[in-house]
Design a protein around this motif. Sequence first.
Motif, PDB file in Angstrom:
ATOM      1  N   VAL A   7       5.342  93.710 -26.723  1.00  0.00           N
ATOM      2  CA  VAL A   7       5.564  92.294 -27.021  1.00  0.00           C
ATOM      3  C   VAL A   7       5.848  92.176 -28.513  1.00  0.00           C
ATOM      4  CG1 VAL A   7       4.546  89.997 -27.109  1.00  0.00           C
ATOM      5  CG2 VAL A   7       4.099  91.479 -25.144  1.00  0.00           C
TER       6      VAL A   7
ATOM      7  N   LEU B  13       6.004  89.711 -31.690  1.00  0.00           N
ATOM      8  CA  LEU B  13       5.720  88.422 -32.317  1.00  0.00           C
ATOM      9  C   LEU B  13       6.642  88.287 -33.524  1.00  0.00           C
ATOM     10  CD1 LEU B  13       1.797  88.413 -32.350  1.00  0.00           C
ATOM     11  CD2 LEU B  13       3.358  87.701 -30.531  1.00  0.00           C
TER      12      LEU B  13
ATOM     13  N   ASP C 125      12.550  88.991 -22.456  1.00  0.00           N
ATOM     14  CA  ASP C 125      11.493  87.973 -22.358  1.00  0.00           C
ATOM     15  C   ASP C 125      10.194  88.416 -23.034  1.00  0.00           C
ATOM     16  OD1 ASP C 125      10.909  90.002 -20.620  1.00  0.00           O
ATOM     17  OD2 ASP C 125      10.294  88.696 -18.965  1.00  0.00           O
ATOM     18  N   SER C 126      10.266  89.455 -23.890  1.00  0.00           N
ATOM     19  CA  SER C 126       9.060  89.960 -24.557  1.00  0.00           C
ATOM     20  C   SER C 126       8.984  89.554 -26.021  1.00  0.00           C
ATOM     21  CB  SER C 126       9.012  91.491 -24.447  1.00  0.00           C
ATOM     22  OG  SER C 126       8.873  91.886 -23.106  1.00  0.00           O
ATOM     23  N   TYR C 127       9.774  88.550 -26.408  1.00  0.00           N
ATOM     24  CA  TYR C 127       9.776  88.070 -27.796  1.00  0.00           C
ATOM     25  C   TYR C 127       9.048  86.733 -27.853  1.00  0.00           C
ATOM     26  CZ  TYR C 127      13.126  91.741 -28.907  1.00  0.00           C
ATOM     27  OH  TYR C 127      13.728  92.958 -29.098  1.00  0.00           O
ATOM     28  N   LYS C 128       8.040  86.639 -28.700  1.00  0.00           N
ATOM     29  CA  LYS C 128       7.222  85.433 -28.809  1.00  0.00           C
ATOM     30  C   LYS C 128       7.311  84.889 -30.238  1.00  0.00           C
ATOM     31  CE  LYS C 128       3.739  82.492 -28.249  1.00  0.00           C
ATOM     32  NZ  LYS C 128       3.904  81.228 -27.505  1.00  0.00           N
ATOM     33  N   GLN C 129       7.801  83.662 -30.386  1.00  0.00           N
ATOM     34  CA  GLN C 129       7.909  83.053 -31.707  1.00  0.00           C
ATOM     35  C   GLN C 129       6.572  82.464 -32.131  1.00  0.00           C
ATOM     36  OE1 GLN C 129      11.472  80.718 -32.813  1.00  0.00           O
ATOM     37  NE2 GLN C 129      10.058  79.044 -33.298  1.00  0.00           N
ATOM     38  N   VAL C 130       6.162  82.741 -33.378  1.00  0.00           N
ATOM     39  CA  VAL C 130       4.924  82.199 -33.943  1.00  0.00           C
ATOM     40  C   VAL C 130       5.240  81.603 -35.311  1.00  0.00           C
ATOM     41  CG1 VAL C 130       3.397  83.804 -32.722  1.00  0.00           C
ATOM     42  CG2 VAL C 130       4.345  84.456 -34.932  1.00  0.00           C
TER      43      VAL C 130
ATOM     44  N   ILE D 184      -2.734  86.755 -29.092  1.00  0.00           N
ATOM     45  CA  ILE D 184      -1.573  85.862 -28.953  1.00  0.00           C
ATOM     46  C   ILE D 184      -0.650  86.378 -27.865  1.00  0.00           C
ATOM     47  CG2 ILE D 184       0.492  84.988 -30.119  1.00  0.00           C
ATOM     48  CD1 ILE D 184      -1.107  85.067 -32.750  1.00  0.00           C
ATOM     49  N   ALA D 185      -0.428  87.694 -27.851  1.00  0.00           N
ATOM     50  CA  ALA D 185       0.458  88.291 -26.845  1.00  0.00           C
ATOM     51  C   ALA D 185      -0.113  88.130 -25.439  1.00  0.00           C
ATOM     52  CB  ALA D 185       0.676  89.769 -27.153  1.00  0.00           C
TER      53      ALA D 185
ATOM     54  N   GLU E  33      -1.920  85.761 -24.356  1.00  0.00           N
ATOM     55  CA  GLU E  33      -1.828  84.365 -23.919  1.00  0.00           C
ATOM     56  C   GLU E  33      -0.511  84.097 -23.206  1.00  0.00           C
ATOM     57  OE1 GLU E  33      -2.371  82.020 -27.375  1.00  0.00           O
ATOM     58  OE2 GLU E  33      -4.481  82.511 -27.609  1.00  0.00           O
TER      59      GLU E  33
END
Length: 755
Positions: free
Chosen positions: A697, A699, A728-733, A752-753, A755
């Motif tokens: 994942v 972030l 779909d493994s990119y999470k913006q923070v 965070i990942a 969640e």
Amino acid sequence: MTLWQWIFAILVIVIVGLAWMAVFHPRRFVRLPFKIVLGLLYRKRIVGLENLPKEGGCVVAANHVSWIDGILILWMLPRNVRFVVDGENFTSGLGKYLGDAFDTIYMLSGPKSIMRAILDARDGLNKGDVVGLFPEGTLTRTGQLQAFKPGLRKFVQKTDSVIVPVWMHGMWGSIFSFSGGKFFFKWPTKFRRTLTLYIGEPLPRTTPLEHVRSKVHALGAQATVDARSEFPVLARRIVRVWRKRGGQMQAADSMGNEVSGREMLIRTLALRRVLRREVFGKDEQHVAVLLPPSVAGVIVNVALAIDRRISANLNYTAGSDVLNHCNRSVGVKHVLTSERFLSKVDIELDSELVVLESLKDKVSKLDKAIAAFQAVLVPAFLLDRILGTHKIDPDDLMTVIFTSGSTGMPKGVQLSGANISHNVEAIERAVHLDTSDTVLGILPFFHSFGYTVTLWSVMTLGPRGVYHFNPLDAKQVGKLAEKYGVTVLLATPTFLRGYLRRVTPEQFSKLDVAVVGAEKMPADLFDAFEKKFGVRPVEGYGTTELSPLVSVNIPPTRSAAKYQPDRIEGSVGRPLPGISARVISTDNGEEMPAGQDGMLMVSGPNLMKGYAGQDDLTAKAIVDGWYTTGDIANIDDQGFIHITGRQSRFSKIGGEMVPHVRVEEELSKLFVEGDEDETVRVCVTAVPDEKKGERLVVLHVPTQKDICEMRVKLQEAGLPNLFIPSQDSYKQVDAIPLLGTGKLDLKKARDIANE
């Protein structure tokens, strides 16, 4: 015959006997005066003599610290050793006579001479001789073990000999070593020094060269651990250093404090008196400190050390629950802090708070007078007894440093006075801090690097210390550097990016050394920092459990190297003097060949006493005197350590180990492309996956860059498909989670990942 005739006859007999021995038994003739003279100058001790074969050929492979190492080994060992030496040093009549007396093997420049020496050595080994080599090929300039030359392998070919690793301990500091930056023309640091020869178990002649070096290195670590009682007691040393500084500035901070060495000592002794009278119970050992890096922070920590109490600097960037956990784990009753600092942090502690401002009114005129009298007039040796610092044992606990908690609740790392003192001595040898230096102290004292280096190393090796509580405040850092002429900067790559953007070249005009650690230094940052400030940073490595320094590349301007390199960019340097490192297989525990990855293990006098109240974790971390760092690394054939990842930063995906750092490095290049912002923009972590075990994942901070395009560029960079996170493994923070030390907060990133 008269008495005089008898005396004359005896003298003639003695002279004739000595002349006969000099001609027909030169070895015995030379050994006699050597034995007498060396016995007067040195005490000798041998550890592991049973490991030296009593008969048969063997090669003694020893470290090389002084010009007379060969003579000393000949004096200490019961068997004659035929050393292979540079023949140009034995061209005089006396030199050749002495060399021939011990069947020395001469090697001159040129292939024929080298081959002749190799053949002579092989012939001797096959006849049962002991052949001596200094595989480094040159004297060490820092006390560090250098790379071994490949010639050792050639000497043992076509023989049945074994290789005996040997470490000579005790010659560093003598006039024959390079201590102090020169040979011969200096005062020795001690007289009638004790020399200890450590002899390891014989190794097969087929043993890889790097493994022979590793065995010699391990003996050096054992020797330094055994000699830890010789390390300076820092609580005593700092008194002498501050006295010597006198009225000159010793420390300053961004809050406007500028204090001389004499005033630092007076304030410290006065604070110690008040704390003993007004705060501490008789048996109170552990005392917590909640202060930023500052003049006050230095004085408080030194006062506790002089009073033989154990400091525990608290991480004020952590939450109240974490800090209360830390205090409970070591039984803290009091927390020393300041009203001014408390107003800036949101922390509620269970332990009793003692604010420094409230103690000012309790410092009487008598306290000040006694402190001034002790600081200025009482002889240092007498002051040691008044304060009780002469009773400090090297193994006494000095501080508890709590781990960062990047992977869970912090653990209390117990460090002794010898642990910290060794690191200070090693820094003095490698980086050569002195009174001409001014060090910028931006690392918090709750971080082991800040406590050991920017506090104790700076205060006891002679430099001035300038402190600021926020390492990310580049504007203030630049102002302090310019005002006080900072020459040494200790930071992380994250901090350097901020300085690159906001500090002017004029502000860093006096900067001479920049050492970075805690995270891998990006390749582009070396060039960018050097281009702007004229100083090329070097990397070092350490962990809290190792006090913390393990290795460092020697800064170019502080290098005394000849013939062998003492820095390799991309590595974290060679282990510091007295520290040994090796890399073992994570599967079977066997030592890995040069250049191959495995688990990094470290041994030496810097190794912690253990985790506070967690003997089970201590036993898991330390096995047979070796600390399991948790870092995946390799050691090259020059002895330099290359960190390639963290064991906790690998994911097993589809049966293959995928390094987070490797993916993170490539993504970082894409995220900062064309952007000068210094913030950390990306972090790679992992979550469980039913099909493949784990899933990467990413972030990342807000960006306009296209994810699909970045995945293509990762592929173009040569990453295997398994290493490339799915769409779909990119999470913006809003921001990448960081600890107060600038490291990634891996635990929070995982949360965070998940969640």
